[in-house]
Design an enzyme around this catalytic site. Structure first.
Site, mmCIF file in Angstrom:
data_model
loop_
_atom_site.group_PDB
_atom_site.id
_atom_site.type_symbol
_atom_site.label_atom_id
_atom_site.label_comp_id
_atom_site.label_asym_id
_atom_site.label_seq_id
_atom_site.Cartn_x
_atom_site.Cartn_y
_atom_site.Cartn_z
ATOM 1 N N LYS A 195 0.652 -0.768 -0.376
ATOM 2 C CA LYS A 195 -0.194 0.109 -0.190
ATOM 3 C C LYS A 195 0.659 1.154 -0.085
ATOM 4 C CE LYS A 195 -4.239 1.319 -0.275
ATOM 5 N NZ LYS A 195 -4.928 1.056 -1.361
ATOM 6 N N SER A 398 -8.576 -0.596 -5.023
ATOM 7 C CA SER A 398 -8.579 -0.118 -3.969
ATOM 8 C C SER A 398 -10.495 -0.054 -3.215
ATOM 9 C CB SER A 398 -7.828 0.941 -3.404
ATOM 10 O OG SER A 398 -7.730 1.324 -2.197
#
Length: 599
Positions: A195, A398
Site C-alpha cells: 500500500k 482500492s
C-alpha cells in the site's frame, strides 16, 4: 465625507459592472441553450460516407449534459467532447449503416487510460467484421494512439512525422524532501506491504515492495500492448520488443522499414485515397460525418425489425450506473463518486420493478473507505433481489474494488488497473513548521486525554498512534472480509493477494479478483442472460445535472479550477496531488498508490 462618497461611488460602479457581467453571462447561456436546441435536429448521412473519428480530448465514461459545449462560455467549459458510451455507440451504429463505407481514424491524442483505449480498439475490430475499411493517419503517433491505430487496414504517417515506440514507464513524485524543508512530518498509519499511496510523503524513492508491484503490472500491460500490435500488424512480438528496447524507431522511414506503418503520406494524399475508396470523384468533396454529428443521424430503415428495434420497444430495462472518479461522502459530481449519489442511484434501480438487472460501471482509484463501504452495502442489498454485474474501466482499485467486490460477476479489460486492497491514514505533524518556520506556538486546555487527537500542531503520542493503527486494522479486516465473501474465498487468501498490491485485469483474472475479461457490452450481455432477458432497454444512472444547475451550484469553484488549470498547464497534476494530501487527512483511505501514468 469625501471618502464616504468615494466608497459609495466605487460600490455603485462595482454593482453596475457585476450586473453587466452577469447579464452577458445570462445572454450567453440562453444563446447556448437555443443553439443546442436547434442542433438537435436529425442529421442526414450521404451515401458513400466515412465516419471521421478524431479524439483529441479526455474521454469520460459518458457524454456530459452540457448544451454549451462547443460554443464556449467566457473561455470556460466550452470543450465539445463525447463520452465513451456515445463513441462506442456511434462505431457500433456505423457497422450496420449502409451509408457508412469506412472509418477514418484521424490524428488523435489518447489521454485516457489503457482500458478505455482497449474498448475503442475492440470496437474498431468489431466494426471491421462488416467488411468495411479502417484507415488511420497522424503526424504524431503517441504509443496509445498507435496501439489503437494498429487495427486499421492501412496505417499512414506524415513523411516528416513522429512515431513513439519506446516502451512503458511509470514514475512517482516524492514530496518528503519538500516536507522536510518545511518542517512537516507525515505520520503514516497503514495496513498492506504494497500500500504505497503514502510513500511520497515519507520516502524519497520507491520501496522494494512498490518497485516489485509496479514492475509486475507495468510488464503485464506492456506485454498485452505488444501482443495486440503483433496480431494486428503481423510482426513478431519479440521483434517489436527489440525495436523499442534498442531505439530502432527514430525516423518515419524506420517505421516504414519495420512495417509499423504502411506508407508515408501527406494529408491530401490520404483524402484522395479515401475518395477512391468511397467512389468519390477527385474534384468533389469527401463525404464524411463527425462522431458527434453521426449520433444525430436517423436510424437505418430497411423495412426489417432487428434486435435493436425490439430492444427499443421492450418494457424490460437494464440500468447502467456510472461510478467514475474518486470516492467521497456526499453527492460528488459528474467526475467524482459521491457515496450518497451513487447509493441513491443503486437503490432507485433496485426498487424499480421495470429494471431487471444492473451493470455498475466502475472507473475509480478509490478514496474514503467509509464512503466505499456505504456504496458496497447497496450493492450487497441489490444482489439479493436482482443481478448486478460490474464492468471495470481504466482503474477499479482500492475503494474502487471495494464497491465492486460484492457483485454477481466482475468484468475487466486485460489492462485495467485493479486490486490495491488496503487501508491507510495520514496525519501531518506541523509542529516544527509552526514553531521554527513561522515562530507560532500554541497552548490550550482540554477536558480529556484524547480531546485534541488529530491536532496537527503536535506529534501523535504512542497511545494515539496505537488507537489510529487499530482503526486502520479494523478497516482492513472489514475490507478483506467483504472481498472474501463476495469472491467466495477465504479471508486468509484475500489477505495474501491483498496487502495493497496492484494488479492488472489479466493478473486479477488468474488470482480470482475478476471473473472475465471483457468490456461494458459484455457486462450488459451477461446481466441480460442472468436476468433471462432477450429484449431490453438500457437506462443510465445517476441522472446528470443540467448545465444551469451546475453553474448555480458551483460556478465560482469551477471557474477557479479552470483558471488554475489554464495557468499551470501540465503542472496542474502536481497541484492536484498536493491538494489531495489534505483530503487524505480527513478519514482512513482505500485509495490507489498514485495515479498511473504510462509514458
Amino acid at each position: 465625507m469625501k471618502q464616504f462618497f468615494k466608497f459609495v461611488f466605487a460600490t455603485v460602479v462595482g454593482i453596475i459592472i457585476s450586473t453587466v457581467i452577469f447579464g452577458v453571462v445570462f445572454v450567453l447561456i440562453i444563446v447556448g441553450l437555443v443553439s443546442a436546441a436547434g442542433s438537435d435536429k436529425t442529421v442526414d448521412v450521404d451515401s458513400n460516407s466515412i465516419l471521421h473519428v478524431k479524439i483529441d480530448y479526455q474521454i469520460n465514461e459518458r457524454t456530459a449534459n452540457n448544451p454549451l459545449a462547443g460554443i464556449g462560455f467566457l473561455g470556460f467549459d466550452g470543450e465539445k467532447s463525447l463520452g465513451l458510451n456515445d463513441i462506442l455507440a456511434s462505431i457500433k451504429k456505423a457497422k450496420d449503416d449502409n451509408n457508412i463505407k469506412g472509418i477514418f481514424l484521424d490524428e488523435s491524442y489518447m489521454m485516457q487510460g489503457q482500458a478505455t483505449t482497449e474498448e475503442l480498439r475492440n470496437a474498431l475490430l468489431d466494426f471491421k467484421k462488416s467488411g468495411k475499411f479502417v484507415v488511420a493517419y497522424s503526424e504524431i503517433y503517441t504509443q496509445g494512439f498507435y496501439y489503437l491505430a494498429s487495427v486499421a487496414d492501412k496505417v499512414y504517417l506524415n513523411p516528416k512525422g513522429i512515431i513513439e515506440f519506446k516502451g512503458f514507464s511509470s514514475d512517482v513524485t516524492f514530496l518528503k524532501g519538500a516536507l522536510d524543508k518545511l518542517g512537516i512530518e507525515a505520520q503514516i498509519i497503514k495496513v498492506g506491504t504494497y500500500k504505497s499511496a503514502v510513500e511520497p510523503y515519507f520516502l524519497t524513492k520507491m520501496s522494494d515492495a512498490n518497485r516489485e508491484q509496479v514492475t509486475s503490472y507495468l510488464g503485464s500491460m506492456y506485454d498485452h500492448f505488444l501482443i495486440g500490435i503483433s496480431k494486428s500488424r503481423h510482426i513478431n512480438k519479440d521483434s517489436l520488443f527489440n525495436y523499442a528496447n534498442t531505439g530502432r524507431i527514430q525516423e518515419p522511414e524506420d517505421a516504414l522499414k519495420y512495417k509499423l506503418v504502411d506508407g508515408l503520406k501527406y494529408k491530401d494524399e490520404i483524402l484522395s485515397d479515401l475518395k477512391n475508396r468511397t467512389d468519390i470523384n477527385e474534384k468533389d468533396d469527401l463525404h464524411s460525418v463527425e462522431l458527434g454529428e453521426y449520433l444525430k443521424s436517423s436510424p437505418k430503415d430497411d423495412g426489417k425489425e432487428d434486435d435493436d428495434d425490439k430492444k427499443s420497444y421492450s418494457k424490460n430495462r437494464i440500468a447502467v450506473i456510472y461510478a467514475s472518479g474518486e470516492i467521497s461522502g456526499g453527492d460528488g459530481d459528474d467526475n467524482s463518486i459521491g457515496s450518497e449519489k451513487i447509493s441513491r442511484a443503486i437503490r432507485k434501480a433496485r426498487t424499480d420493478d421495470k429494471i431487471k438487472a444492473i451493470v455498475l460501471r466502475v472507473n475509480s482509484p478509490g478514496g474514503s473507505s467509509l464512503a466505499s463501504d456505504v456504496i458496497w452495502r447497496e450493492v450487497m442489498l441489490t444482489k439479493k433481489v436482482k443481478p448486478i454485474i460490474v464492468s471495470m474501466g481504466d482503474v477499479a482499485a482500492s475503494g474502487g474494488y471495494y464497491i465492486a467486490c460484492a457483485a454477481d460477476s466482475i468484468f475487466a479489460e486485460p489492462n485495467t488497473i485493479t486490486g490495491s486492497i488496503g487501508i491507510f491514514a495520514v496525519l501531518p505533524n506541523m509542529q516544527k513548521f509552526f514553531n521554527d518556520k513561522l515562530g507560532v506556538t500554541f497552548d490550550g486546555v482540554k477536558t480529556g486525554k484524547y480531546a485534541d487527537l488529530g491536532d496537527v500542531s503536535r506529534p501523535l503520542t504512542p497511545e494515539e498512534r496505537a488507537m489510529l493503527q487499530k482503526s486502520v486494522n479494523r478497516g482492513y479486516d472489514t475490507f478483506t472480509k467483504a472481498v472474501a465473501d463476495g469472491r467466495k474465498k477465504t479471508q486468509a487468501y484475500i489477505n495474501s493477494i491483498g496487502q495493497g498490491r496492484v494488479w492488472t485485469g489479466q493478473q486479477a483474472l488468474k488470482i480470482g479478483l475478476v471473473d472475465r475479461l471483457g468490456n461494458i457490452s459484455d457486462a450488459v450481455a451477461s446481466a441480460a442472460k442472468k436476468a433471462n432477458l432477450k429484449d431490453y432497454q438500457l437506462v443510465s444512472y445517476p441522472e446528470q445535472k443540467s448545465v444551469l444547475s451546475k453553474l448555480g451550484q458551483g460556478f465560482s469553484a469551477q471557474m477557479s479550477a479552470h483558471l488554475v488549470k489554464a495557468e499551470l498547464g501540465e503542472n496542474y497534476k502536481y497541484y492536484q496531488q498536493i491538494k489531495g494530501v489534505t483530503q487524505m487527512m480527513r478519514t482512513p483511505q482505500a485509495r490507489m498508490p498514485y495515479e498511473v501514468v504510462i509514458r
